[in-house]
Design an enzyme around this catalytic site. Structure first.
Site, mmCIF file in Angstrom:
data_model
loop_
_atom_site.group_PDB
_atom_site.id
_atom_site.type_symbol
_atom_site.label_atom_id
_atom_site.label_comp_id
_atom_site.label_asym_id
_atom_site.label_seq_id
_atom_site.Cartn_x
_atom_site.Cartn_y
_atom_site.Cartn_z
ATOM 1 N N CYS A 14 0.857 -1.177 0.000
ATOM 2 C CA CYS A 14 0.000 0.000 0.000
ATOM 3 C C CYS A 14 0.894 1.229 0.000
ATOM 4 O O CYS A 14 1.600 1.490 0.978
ATOM 5 C CB CYS A 14 -0.929 0.006 1.203
ATOM 6 S SG CYS A 14 -1.961 1.493 1.288
ATOM 7 N N HIS A 93 -3.083 -4.705 -10.987
ATOM 8 C CA HIS A 93 -3.926 -3.568 -11.356
ATOM 9 C C HIS A 93 -4.430 -3.747 -12.777
ATOM 10 O O HIS A 93 -3.743 -4.313 -13.630
ATOM 11 C CB HIS A 93 -3.141 -2.253 -11.262
ATOM 12 C CG HIS A 93 -2.743 -1.898 -9.876
ATOM 13 N ND1 HIS A 93 -3.521 -1.115 -9.056
ATOM 14 C CD2 HIS A 93 -1.635 -2.234 -9.153
ATOM 15 C CE1 HIS A 93 -2.919 -0.990 -7.880
ATOM 16 N NE2 HIS A 93 -1.779 -1.656 -7.919
ATOM 17 N N GLU A 142 -10.624 -0.840 -5.154
ATOM 18 C CA GLU A 142 -9.489 -1.600 -4.640
ATOM 19 C C GLU A 142 -9.879 -3.035 -4.308
ATOM 20 O O GLU A 142 -10.954 -3.292 -3.738
ATOM 21 C CB GLU A 142 -8.902 -0.928 -3.399
ATOM 22 C CG GLU A 142 -8.194 0.380 -3.711
ATOM 23 C CD GLU A 142 -7.228 0.774 -2.622
ATOM 24 O OE1 GLU A 142 -6.385 -0.076 -2.229
ATOM 25 O OE2 GLU A 142 -7.307 1.925 -2.143
ATOM 26 N N CYS A 151 -5.346 5.567 -4.079
ATOM 27 C CA CYS A 151 -4.555 4.340 -4.066
ATOM 28 C C CYS A 151 -3.180 4.675 -4.638
ATOM 29 O O CYS A 151 -3.060 5.040 -5.815
ATOM 30 C CB CYS A 151 -5.240 3.254 -4.894
ATOM 31 S SG CYS A 151 -4.280 1.716 -5.017
ATOM 32 N N GLY A 154 -2.058 2.203 -7.228
ATOM 33 C CA GLY A 154 -2.916 2.410 -8.379
ATOM 34 C C GLY A 154 -2.494 3.619 -9.193
ATOM 35 O O GLY A 154 -2.538 3.599 -10.439
#
Length: 214
Positions: A14, A93, A142, A151, A154
């Site tokens: 993260c 992703h 997510e 994100c 992301g």
């Protein structure tokens, strides 16, 4: 670092949490260093802290080299065909370019794409609107958490997908509902993510009922 999604599953990485951890350990005087490393399930990340008045007010993270698996993949969700790019930033992703992210029915199509059988480990889903080659608008669903305000991984995957397609520069601002991140795909092919870090509140977690509370 270990981090868990809203559904209880453990996340590989993260980016936003990494910035927060960098700020926390410095502001709490757990380290005096302004360059530190963090061990995650997707590898060791290098964190550079930007200091102002003895506190961290910004963080740059070397997020590593993006792995662009496939540039043009089609997925059907809610009877609509979406074409996107598969990117790994240590976690999966699926980046979809669209004309207007505000028109996407994210609560409906997000979980359908996340759980599509072509993604055996599920996937994060980014819908992306190109404002210009240095400004990208992004909304995210997510994996394991649903709609979130931002994100970090992301945003990195989005920049990599857009730059690989030639529709953005390798250095751009990614705008999300929760704020902005500066993403640079540098000359060594590493993604550098820079954003702020702000203390929101402090508290305590008890593994037993707090005295006086039933």
């Amino acid at each position: 670092m270990r981090i868990f999604n809203a559904d209880g599953s453990e996340a590989m990485m993260c980016g936003n949490a990494t910035r927060c951890i960098g700020k926390y350990v410095y502001d709490q005087r757990l380290t005096a260093k302004t360059t530190i490393t963090l061990d995650t399930l997707s590898g060791i990340k290098t964190i550079k802290l930007h200091i102002n008045n003895k506190e961290v007010n910004g963080v740059t993270i070397n997020m590593g080299i993006p792995a662009i698996k496939e540039q043009y993949v089609r997925v059907t969700a809610n009877k609509i065909v979406y074409e996107g790019t598969v990117v790994s930033m240590g976690n999966p992703h699926f980046v979809i370019i669209t004309d207007d992210v505000s028109k996407i029915d994210l609560p409906t199509v997000g979980p359908l794409i996340e759980n599509n059988p072509i993604f055996p480990d599920r996937t994060n889903v980014e819908f992306v609107e190109i404002k210009n080659k240095n400004h990208i608008r992004m909304k995210v669903w997510e994996r394991g958490s649903g709609i979130t305000m931002a994100c970090g991984t992301g945003a990195c995957a989005t920049l990599a997908a857009c730059a690989a397609r030639g529709i953005s520069e390798r250095n751009a601002t990614v705008e999300m509902d929760g704020g902005f991140l500066s993403i640079l795909w540098d000359g060594n092919n590493n993604i550098q993510m820079t954003g702020d870090a702000v203390t929101v509140f402090e508290g305590d977690i008890y593994d037993q009922p707090y005295p006086g509370i039933q």
